[in-house]
Design a protein around this motif. Structure first.
Motif, PDB file in Angstrom:
ATOM      1  N   PRO A  92       0.812  -1.228   0.000  1.00  0.00           N
ATOM      2  CA  PRO A  92       0.000   0.000   0.000  1.00  0.00           C
ATOM      3  C   PRO A  92       0.842   1.272   0.000  1.00  0.00           C
ATOM      4  CG  PRO A  92      -0.010  -1.020   2.182  1.00  0.00           C
ATOM      5  CD  PRO A  92       0.684  -1.988   1.264  1.00  0.00           C
ATOM      6  N   LEU A  93       0.347   2.284  -0.681  1.00  0.00           N
ATOM      7  CA  LEU A  93       1.020   3.585  -0.706  1.00  0.00           C
ATOM      8  C   LEU A  93       1.096   4.219   0.677  1.00  0.00           C
ATOM      9  CD1 LEU A  93      -0.533   5.224  -3.913  1.00  0.00           C
ATOM     10  CD2 LEU A  93       1.813   4.399  -3.639  1.00  0.00           C
ATOM     11  N   SER A  94       0.217   3.784   1.565  1.00  0.00           N
ATOM     12  CA  SER A  94       0.135   4.372   2.909  1.00  0.00           C
ATOM     13  C   SER A  94       1.093   3.732   3.910  1.00  0.00           C
ATOM     14  CB  SER A  94      -1.297   4.245   3.437  1.00  0.00           C
ATOM     15  OG  SER A  94      -1.748   2.899   3.327  1.00  0.00           O
ATOM     16  N   SER A  95       1.894   2.791   3.476  1.00  0.00           N
ATOM     17  CA  SER A  95       2.828   2.124   4.386  1.00  0.00           C
ATOM     18  C   SER A  95       3.905   3.086   4.891  1.00  0.00           C
ATOM     19  CB  SER A  95       3.493   0.944   3.672  1.00  0.00           C
ATOM     20  OG  SER A  95       4.506   0.376   4.472  1.00  0.00           O
ATOM     21  N   ALA A  96       4.408   2.813   6.117  1.00  0.00           N
ATOM     22  CA  ALA A  96       5.506   3.605   6.674  1.00  0.00           C
ATOM     23  C   ALA A  96       6.856   3.109   6.165  1.00  0.00           C
ATOM     24  CB  ALA A  96       5.461   3.538   8.198  1.00  0.00           C
ATOM     25  N   ASP A  97       6.863   1.961   5.491  1.00  0.00           N
ATOM     26  CA  ASP A  97       8.093   1.363   4.989  1.00  0.00           C
ATOM     27  C   ASP A  97       8.393   1.872   3.579  1.00  0.00           C
ATOM     28  OD1 ASP A  97      10.120  -0.261   4.004  1.00  0.00           O
ATOM     29  OD2 ASP A  97       9.315  -2.104   4.876  1.00  0.00           O
ATOM     30  N   PRO A  98       9.469   2.596   3.367  1.00  0.00           N
ATOM     31  CA  PRO A  98       9.794   3.135   2.043  1.00  0.00           C
ATOM     32  C   PRO A  98       9.914   2.059   0.965  1.00  0.00           C
ATOM     33  CG  PRO A  98      11.183   4.143   3.726  1.00  0.00           C
ATOM     34  CD  PRO A  98      10.454   3.010   4.378  1.00  0.00           C
ATOM     35  N   ALA A  99      10.395   0.872   1.349  1.00  0.00           N
ATOM     36  CA  ALA A  99      10.541  -0.218   0.371  1.00  0.00           C
ATOM     37  C   ALA A  99       9.174  -0.690  -0.118  1.00  0.00           C
ATOM     38  CB  ALA A  99      11.313  -1.375   0.988  1.00  0.00           C
ATOM     39  N   VAL A 100       8.208  -0.744   0.786  1.00  0.00           N
ATOM     40  CA  VAL A 100       6.845  -1.138   0.418  1.00  0.00           C
ATOM     41  C   VAL A 100       6.232  -0.095  -0.507  1.00  0.00           C
ATOM     42  CG1 VAL A 100       4.503  -1.503   1.293  1.00  0.00           C
ATOM     43  CG2 VAL A 100       6.449  -2.522   2.490  1.00  0.00           C
ATOM     44  N   VAL A 101       6.405   1.161  -0.164  1.00  0.00           N
ATOM     45  CA  VAL A 101       5.869   2.248  -0.983  1.00  0.00           C
ATOM     46  C   VAL A 101       6.498   2.226  -2.372  1.00  0.00           C
ATOM     47  CG1 VAL A 101       5.682   4.753  -1.230  1.00  0.00           C
ATOM     48  CG2 VAL A 101       5.315   3.684   1.003  1.00  0.00           C
ATOM     49  N   ALA A 102       7.789   1.960  -2.429  1.00  0.00           N
ATOM     50  CA  ALA A 102       8.491   1.907  -3.721  1.00  0.00           C
ATOM     51  C   ALA A 102       7.896   0.830  -4.621  1.00  0.00           C
ATOM     52  CB  ALA A 102       9.982   1.659  -3.500  1.00  0.00           C
ATOM     53  N   GLU A 103       7.571  -0.343  -4.036  1.00  0.00           N
ATOM     54  CA  GLU A 103       6.944  -1.415  -4.810  1.00  0.00           C
ATOM     55  C   GLU A 103       5.553  -1.005  -5.282  1.00  0.00           C
ATOM     56  OE1 GLU A 103       7.887  -4.371  -5.988  1.00  0.00           O
ATOM     57  OE2 GLU A 103       9.936  -3.928  -5.334  1.00  0.00           O
ATOM     58  N   SER A 104       4.838  -0.297  -4.425  1.00  0.00           N
ATOM     59  CA  SER A 104       3.504   0.169  -4.773  1.00  0.00           C
ATOM     60  C   SER A 104       3.556   1.149  -5.939  1.00  0.00           C
ATOM     61  CB  SER A 104       2.842   0.834  -3.560  1.00  0.00           C
ATOM     62  OG  SER A 104       1.480   1.122  -3.824  1.00  0.00           O
ATOM     63  N   VAL A 105       4.476   2.084  -5.857  1.00  0.00           N
ATOM     64  CA  VAL A 105       4.643   3.069  -6.924  1.00  0.00           C
ATOM     65  C   VAL A 105       5.034   2.386  -8.236  1.00  0.00           C
ATOM     66  CG1 VAL A 105       6.080   4.993  -7.726  1.00  0.00           C
ATOM     67  CG2 VAL A 105       5.189   4.985  -5.385  1.00  0.00           C
ATOM     68  N   LYS A 106       5.928   1.419  -8.139  1.00  0.00           N
ATOM     69  CA  LYS A 106       6.359   0.668  -9.332  1.00  0.00           C
ATOM     70  C   LYS A 106       5.173  -0.027  -9.989  1.00  0.00           C
ATOM     71  CE  LYS A 106       9.480  -3.109 -10.700  1.00  0.00           C
ATOM     72  NZ  LYS A 106      10.456  -4.124 -10.188  1.00  0.00           N
ATOM     73  N   GLY A 107       4.323  -0.626  -9.169  1.00  0.00           N
ATOM     74  CA  GLY A 107       3.141  -1.304  -9.691  1.00  0.00           C
ATOM     75  C   GLY A 107       2.186  -0.339 -10.385  1.00  0.00           C
ATOM     76  N   MET A 108       1.996   0.838  -9.789  1.00  0.00           N
ATOM     77  CA  MET A 108       1.118   1.826 -10.406  1.00  0.00           C
ATOM     78  C   MET A 108       1.707   2.355 -11.710  1.00  0.00           C
ATOM     79  SD  MET A 108      -1.913   2.758  -9.726  1.00  0.00           S
ATOM     80  CE  MET A 108      -2.036   4.440 -10.352  1.00  0.00           C
ATOM     81  N   GLU A 109       3.002   2.538 -11.743  1.00  0.00           N
ATOM     82  CA  GLU A 109       3.641   3.001 -12.979  1.00  0.00           C
ATOM     83  C   GLU A 109       3.448   1.987 -14.102  1.00  0.00           C
ATOM     84  OE1 GLU A 109       7.623   3.698 -11.683  1.00  0.00           O
ATOM     85  OE2 GLU A 109       7.218   5.779 -11.069  1.00  0.00           O
ATOM     86  N   THR A 110       3.560   0.696 -13.748  1.00  0.00           N
ATOM     87  CA  THR A 110       3.312  -0.361 -14.743  1.00  0.00           C
ATOM     88  C   THR A 110       1.864  -0.311 -15.218  1.00  0.00           C
ATOM     89  OG1 THR A 110       4.996  -1.803 -13.774  1.00  0.00           O
ATOM     90  CG2 THR A 110       3.337  -2.845 -15.164  1.00  0.00           C
ATOM     91  N   SER A 111       0.933  -0.129 -14.274  1.00  0.00           N
ATOM     92  CA  SER A 111      -0.488  -0.064 -14.620  1.00  0.00           C
ATOM     93  C   SER A 111      -0.775   1.106 -15.549  1.00  0.00           C
ATOM     94  CB  SER A 111      -1.329   0.053 -13.344  1.00  0.00           C
ATOM     95  OG  SER A 111      -1.202  -1.097 -12.543  1.00  0.00           O
ATOM     96  N   LEU A 112      -0.194   2.252 -15.250  1.00  0.00           N
ATOM     97  CA  LEU A 112      -0.406   3.441 -16.083  1.00  0.00           C
ATOM     98  C   LEU A 112       0.140   3.224 -17.491  1.00  0.00           C
ATOM     99  CD1 LEU A 112       0.443   6.170 -13.425  1.00  0.00           C
ATOM    100  CD2 LEU A 112      -1.772   5.902 -14.561  1.00  0.00           C
ATOM    101  N   ARG A 113       1.311   2.579 -17.575  1.00  0.00           N
ATOM    102  CA  ARG A 113       1.906   2.322 -18.893  1.00  0.00           C
ATOM    103  C   ARG A 113       1.099   1.263 -19.650  1.00  0.00           C
ATOM    104  NH1 ARG A 113       6.355   5.328 -19.026  1.00  0.00           N
ATOM    105  NH2 ARG A 113       7.476   5.730 -17.077  1.00  0.00           N
ATOM    106  N   ASN A 114       0.570   0.256 -18.936  1.00  0.00           N
ATOM    107  CA  ASN A 114      -0.335  -0.714 -19.555  1.00  0.00           C
ATOM    108  C   ASN A 114      -1.538   0.001 -20.175  1.00  0.00           C
ATOM    109  OD1 ASN A 114      -0.021  -3.405 -17.081  1.00  0.00           O
ATOM    110  ND2 ASN A 114       1.078  -3.102 -19.004  1.00  0.00           N
ATOM    111  N   ALA A 115      -2.143   0.878 -19.384  1.00  0.00           N
ATOM    112  CA  ALA A 115      -3.336   1.589 -19.851  1.00  0.00           C
ATOM    113  C   ALA A 115      -3.031   2.393 -21.119  1.00  0.00           C
ATOM    114  CB  ALA A 115      -3.861   2.503 -18.748  1.00  0.00           C
ATOM    115  N   HIS A 116      -1.923   3.084 -21.100  1.00  0.00           N
ATOM    116  CA  HIS A 116      -1.519   3.879 -22.262  1.00  0.00           C
ATOM    117  C   HIS A 116      -1.302   2.985 -23.487  1.00  0.00           C
ATOM    118  CE1 HIS A 116       0.342   7.151 -24.501  1.00  0.00           C
ATOM    119  NE2 HIS A 116       1.359   6.349 -24.782  1.00  0.00           N
ATOM    120  N   PHE A 117      -0.657   1.851 -23.292  1.00  0.00           N
ATOM    121  CA  PHE A 117      -0.364   0.917 -24.384  1.00  0.00           C
ATOM    122  C   PHE A 117      -1.641   0.317 -24.960  1.00  0.00           C
ATOM    123  CE2 PHE A 117       0.829  -3.529 -25.648  1.00  0.00           C
ATOM    124  CZ  PHE A 117       1.581  -3.188 -26.770  1.00  0.00           C
ATOM    125  N   TRP A 118      -2.604   0.013 -24.073  1.00  0.00           N
ATOM    126  CA  TRP A 118      -3.848  -0.630 -24.506  1.00  0.00           C
ATOM    127  C   TRP A 118      -4.902   0.362 -24.979  1.00  0.00           C
ATOM    128  CZ3 TRP A 118      -3.713  -3.853 -19.419  1.00  0.00           C
ATOM    129  CH2 TRP A 118      -2.881  -4.983 -19.590  1.00  0.00           C
TER     130      TRP A 118
END
Length: 285
Positions: A92-118
């Protein structure tokens, strides 16, 4: 009045009284189309044959799979309306752990690029999760910081981030949901409203009227009455008044898709779901 005139007048009165079909496309999440062993080309065809007009897909990091999905969409003429982001629960983006947030952001970036591609115009995001480790205020503040960063990519790709109400113990009223969306003051951040997700805490038609034009996408679930003897300890689900949902959607002038989010099934099952959605969108449910 002649008999012919009377019949014509009666027919006109009946037509005027009958509710009009809402100008809303029927959508289905592609993972509902089963068996999942089928190719995407076959699954998109089943979705089309069942009567659906648009499809929602999951985050797809693999480029070959993303290409397969795009070709299936183009071959069947079924557009991909949105992408359901997959990283926001485990990371979750709301996590206090920077590593968790980084994974969340990475996932959203992939989703946004998927949407653009499709060619999809939106990505569904659960913006925060409140739990024993994350206080409500922290979920609000942390998610806003991260979503603001993601909005830069969303604007660049021309894909809207749509935040959804779900069982994350966050955005628990329509007023709060509206306030959260308004906070960003951005055309690239809107609401993805799920009719079924509020039935334990409120009434969908109330949320729809409150959120109004903020709603860009719509999920449908709870298409059947609550099962008798619901599991003890779970919030009681209020039966959806579909005629009021119909009226509320008509009042706000909603023009986006209505995508079903239910258990999966075969062509026969999906045709039944498609027919049920027709009833809802014509106000006869």
């Amino acid at each position: 009045m002649t008999r012919r005139t009377f019949v014509a007048a009666a027919a006109a009165t009946t037509a005027a009284a009958a509710p009009a079909r809402l100008p809303i496309q029927k959508g289905v999440i592609i993972e509902m189309v089963q068996p999942r062993s089928l190719s995407y080309a076959e699954r998109f065809k089943i979705a089309r044959d069942a009567g659906f007009e648009v499809v929602e897909c999951y985050t797809t990091p693999d480029e070959r799979t993303a290409e397969e999905i795009k070709k299936a969409s183009e071959a069947t003429g079924l557009p991909i309306t949105s992408v359901m982001n997959q990283a926001h629960w485990k990371f979750p983006l709301s996590s206090a752990d920077p590593a968790v947030v980084a994974e969340s952001v990475k996932g959203m970036e992939t989703s946004l690029r998927n949407a653009h591609f499709w060619g999809a115009d939106a990505v569904l995001l659960v913006p925060a999760v409140v739990n024993e480790e994350t206080r409500y205020q922290d979920a609000w503040t942390r998610s806003i910081v991260q979503v603001n960063k993601l909005l830069k990519l969303a604007e660049q790709l021309k894909v809207v981030i749509t935040v959804e109400n779900v069982g994350n113990r966050f955005l628990l009223s329509p007023l709060e949901f509206a306030n959260y969306v308004d906070h960003f003051k951005s055309p690239w951040l809107r609401a993805y409203f799920d009719v079924g997700n509020v039935t334990s805490i409120g009434y969908p038609q109330d949320w729809i009227r409150t959120l109004g034009k903020r709603i860009m996408k719509l999920h449908l679930k709870a298409l059947d009455p609550p099962a008798p003897g619901q599991q003890e300890g779970r919030p009681r689900r209020i039966p959806v008044n579909w005629k009021e949902v119909y009226r509320a959607l008509a009042e706000i002038g909603y023009r986006g898709p209505a995508t079903v989010e239910l258990r999966g099934g075969d062509l026969e099952y999906l045709r039944k779901i498609s027919s049920r959605v027709d009833e809802i969108l014509t106000g006869v449910a």
